[in-house]
Write a protein that holds these residues in place. Structure first.
Motif, PDB file in Angstrom:
ATOM      1  N   LEU A 214       0.837  -1.187   0.000  1.00  0.00           N
ATOM      2  CA  LEU A 214       0.000   0.000   0.000  1.00  0.00           C
ATOM      3  C   LEU A 214       0.874   1.240   0.000  1.00  0.00           C
ATOM      4  O   LEU A 214       1.813   1.340   0.794  1.00  0.00           O
ATOM      5  CB  LEU A 214      -0.916   0.013   1.230  1.00  0.00           C
ATOM      6  CG  LEU A 214      -1.997  -1.063   1.295  1.00  0.00           C
ATOM      7  CD1 LEU A 214      -2.761  -0.970   2.608  1.00  0.00           C
ATOM      8  CD2 LEU A 214      -2.950  -0.958   0.117  1.00  0.00           C
ATOM      9  N   VAL A 215       0.585   2.181  -0.883  1.00  0.00           N
ATOM     10  CA  VAL A 215       1.311   3.442  -0.930  1.00  0.00           C
ATOM     11  C   VAL A 215       0.310   4.585  -0.924  1.00  0.00           C
ATOM     12  O   VAL A 215      -0.889   4.396  -1.153  1.00  0.00           O
ATOM     13  CB  VAL A 215       2.212   3.528  -2.179  1.00  0.00           C
ATOM     14  CG1 VAL A 215       3.251   2.420  -2.149  1.00  0.00           C
ATOM     15  CG2 VAL A 215       1.389   3.457  -3.466  1.00  0.00           C
ATOM     16  N   HIS A 216       0.810   5.800  -0.657  1.00  0.00           N
ATOM     17  CA  HIS A 216      -0.075   6.948  -0.529  1.00  0.00           C
ATOM     18  C   HIS A 216      -0.100   7.838  -1.761  1.00  0.00           C
ATOM     19  O   HIS A 216      -1.010   8.649  -1.911  1.00  0.00           O
ATOM     20  CB  HIS A 216       0.328   7.785   0.688  1.00  0.00           C
ATOM     21  CG  HIS A 216       0.130   7.064   1.990  1.00  0.00           C
ATOM     22  ND1 HIS A 216      -1.072   7.032   2.656  1.00  0.00           N
ATOM     23  CD2 HIS A 216       0.991   6.327   2.745  1.00  0.00           C
ATOM     24  CE1 HIS A 216      -0.958   6.319   3.765  1.00  0.00           C
ATOM     25  NE2 HIS A 216       0.288   5.880   3.841  1.00  0.00           N
ATOM     26  N   LYS A 217       0.910   7.713  -2.630  1.00  0.00           N
ATOM     27  CA  LYS A 217       0.944   8.574  -3.809  1.00  0.00           C
ATOM     28  C   LYS A 217       1.622   7.860  -4.964  1.00  0.00           C
ATOM     29  O   LYS A 217       2.378   6.904  -4.776  1.00  0.00           O
ATOM     30  CB  LYS A 217       1.661   9.885  -3.490  1.00  0.00           C
ATOM     31  CG  LYS A 217       3.041   9.707  -2.849  1.00  0.00           C
ATOM     32  CD  LYS A 217       3.595  11.050  -2.385  1.00  0.00           C
ATOM     33  CE  LYS A 217       4.955  10.865  -1.695  1.00  0.00           C
ATOM     34  NZ  LYS A 217       5.482  12.160  -1.191  1.00  0.00           N
ATOM     35  N   GLU A 218       1.351   8.361  -6.177  1.00  0.00           N
ATOM     36  CA  GLU A 218       1.860   7.731  -7.385  1.00  0.00           C
ATOM     37  C   GLU A 218       3.383   7.633  -7.405  1.00  0.00           C
ATOM     38  O   GLU A 218       3.944   6.676  -7.934  1.00  0.00           O
ATOM     39  CB  GLU A 218       1.401   8.535  -8.610  1.00  0.00           C
ATOM     40  CG  GLU A 218      -0.095   8.504  -8.850  1.00  0.00           C
ATOM     41  CD  GLU A 218      -0.553   7.183  -9.428  1.00  0.00           C
ATOM     42  OE1 GLU A 218       0.302   6.452  -9.964  1.00  0.00           O
ATOM     43  OE2 GLU A 218      -1.750   6.894  -9.339  1.00  0.00           O
ATOM     44  N   ALA A 219       4.056   8.627  -6.825  1.00  0.00           N
ATOM     45  CA  ALA A 219       5.516   8.644  -6.856  1.00  0.00           C
ATOM     46  C   ALA A 219       6.119   7.452  -6.121  1.00  0.00           C
ATOM     47  O   ALA A 219       7.275   7.088  -6.352  1.00  0.00           O
ATOM     48  CB  ALA A 219       6.038   9.949  -6.251  1.00  0.00           C
ATOM     49  N   GLU A 220       5.350   6.836  -5.227  1.00  0.00           N
ATOM     50  CA  GLU A 220       5.856   5.703  -4.455  1.00  0.00           C
ATOM     51  C   GLU A 220       5.653   4.365  -5.163  1.00  0.00           C
ATOM     52  O   GLU A 220       6.152   3.343  -4.712  1.00  0.00           O
ATOM     53  CB  GLU A 220       5.155   5.666  -3.092  1.00  0.00           C
ATOM     54  CG  GLU A 220       5.399   6.891  -2.238  1.00  0.00           C
ATOM     55  CD  GLU A 220       4.570   6.887  -0.970  1.00  0.00           C
ATOM     56  OE1 GLU A 220       4.992   7.512   0.003  1.00  0.00           O
ATOM     57  OE2 GLU A 220       3.492   6.248  -0.964  1.00  0.00           O
ATOM     58  N   VAL A 221       4.910   4.376  -6.257  1.00  0.00           N
ATOM     59  CA  VAL A 221       4.576   3.123  -6.931  1.00  0.00           C
ATOM     60  C   VAL A 221       5.805   2.393  -7.475  1.00  0.00           C
ATOM     61  O   VAL A 221       5.945   1.186  -7.272  1.00  0.00           O
ATOM     62  CB  VAL A 221       3.549   3.368  -8.054  1.00  0.00           C
ATOM     63  CG1 VAL A 221       3.369   2.126  -8.920  1.00  0.00           C
ATOM     64  CG2 VAL A 221       2.211   3.779  -7.454  1.00  0.00           C
TER      65      VAL A 221
END
Length: 272
Positions: A214-221
């Motif tokens: 689980l991530v909070h923003k696209e940049a972490e994908v």
């Protein structure tokens, strides 16, 4: 369309969340592992949805694989912890013509957890994975169903009351036994990320695993995908291995005409 927090806890985190799937989920179509069939049906690379007006919240990045007899032992060796074992029933609904599935929308009711509608997204990151918007708030589900089916949105109410008026009927229903695991994996940058692994066995004899973050923003994908790939490799999953979702295998085995209908629709849009 199911190592992770309970469904209730996750709905508290976000009623509607966007989901990156390396395989069409238990209701999604495109992905690393084609959900349509073990024979690898259409899977479009780089299909990702940025959370928009339909959903805001956590992003779930995942990859499905075929678990082996030693998968749980390997998870223990890697420091994984068994969170729980649970059994639940999933029921999927669509029109007789499969209007939802043919539009890449997947309506599911999970026993004890409620309704969920998975909707497709637009590409934003390259790679063999997809992201679906996951709606769990019933008013939002109803609005989206009416939009896809071209129907007028009724007054306030839940999903069950609109099934009949929208021509939706039960298409598939099966029980899944799940072993839910979690473990922390360090990346090349030294950052640690919690990964969850679900090992599912359906009551019709099909087993599939899922690694997710689980991530909070696209940049972490991208970083999440890297760790998912790494853990998958440690579990012995081949880089290009694809595993179909339980729903698609169910349709293939028990509703071959519906399965063939979906195959024809998607094979005309995307090559395997």
């Amino acid at each position: 369309m199911g190592s992770r927090a309970t469904d209730g806890e996750r709905r508290e985190d976000t009623k509607e969340k966007a989901r990156h799937c390396q395989d069409p989920k238990e209701g999604g179509w495109r992905g690393w592992q084609s959900r349509l069939a073990p024979s690898q049906l259409p899977a479009k690379d780089g299909q990702i949805l940025s959370p928009g007006s339909m959903a805001q919240g956590l992003i779930e990045v995942e990859r499905k694989f075929v678990p082996g007899p030693g998968t749980e032992e390997r998870l223990q060796e890697l420091g994984g912890t068994l969170e729980h074992r649970v059994t639940f029933r999933d029921s999927y609904y669509d029109t007789p013509e499969l209007s939802l599935m043919r539009a890449d929308h997947w309506l599911r009711q999970r026993e004890g957890s409620g309704w969920e509608l998975k909707c497709p997204g637009a590409a934003s990151v390259s790679g063999p994975h997809t992201e679906y918007t996951e709606l769990t708030a019933e008013p939002s589900i109803v609005v989206q169903l009416c939009e896809v089916l071209g129907a007028e949105v009724p007054g306030a109410g839940g999903v069950a009351p609109v099934l009949g008026p929208l021509g939706l009927q039960l298409v598939a229903s099966f029980v899944t036994k799940r072993s839910a695991w979690k473990l922390v994996l360090s990346g090349a940058d030294g950052e640690e990320r919690l990964l969850r692994v679900d090992l599912d066995t359906a009551d019709f004899g099909y087993a599939v695993g899922e690694v997710e973050a689980l991530v909070h923003k696209e940049a972490e994908v991208p970083a999440a995908l890297e760790k998912i790939h790494h853990l998958s490799s440690l579990l012995g999953v081949l880089a290009q291995e694809r595993a179909p979702a339980k729903l698609i295998v169910y349709l293939q085995r028990f509703r071959p005409q519906d399965y063939q209908r979906l195959l024809e629709v998607y094979s005309s849009k995307e090559k395997p």
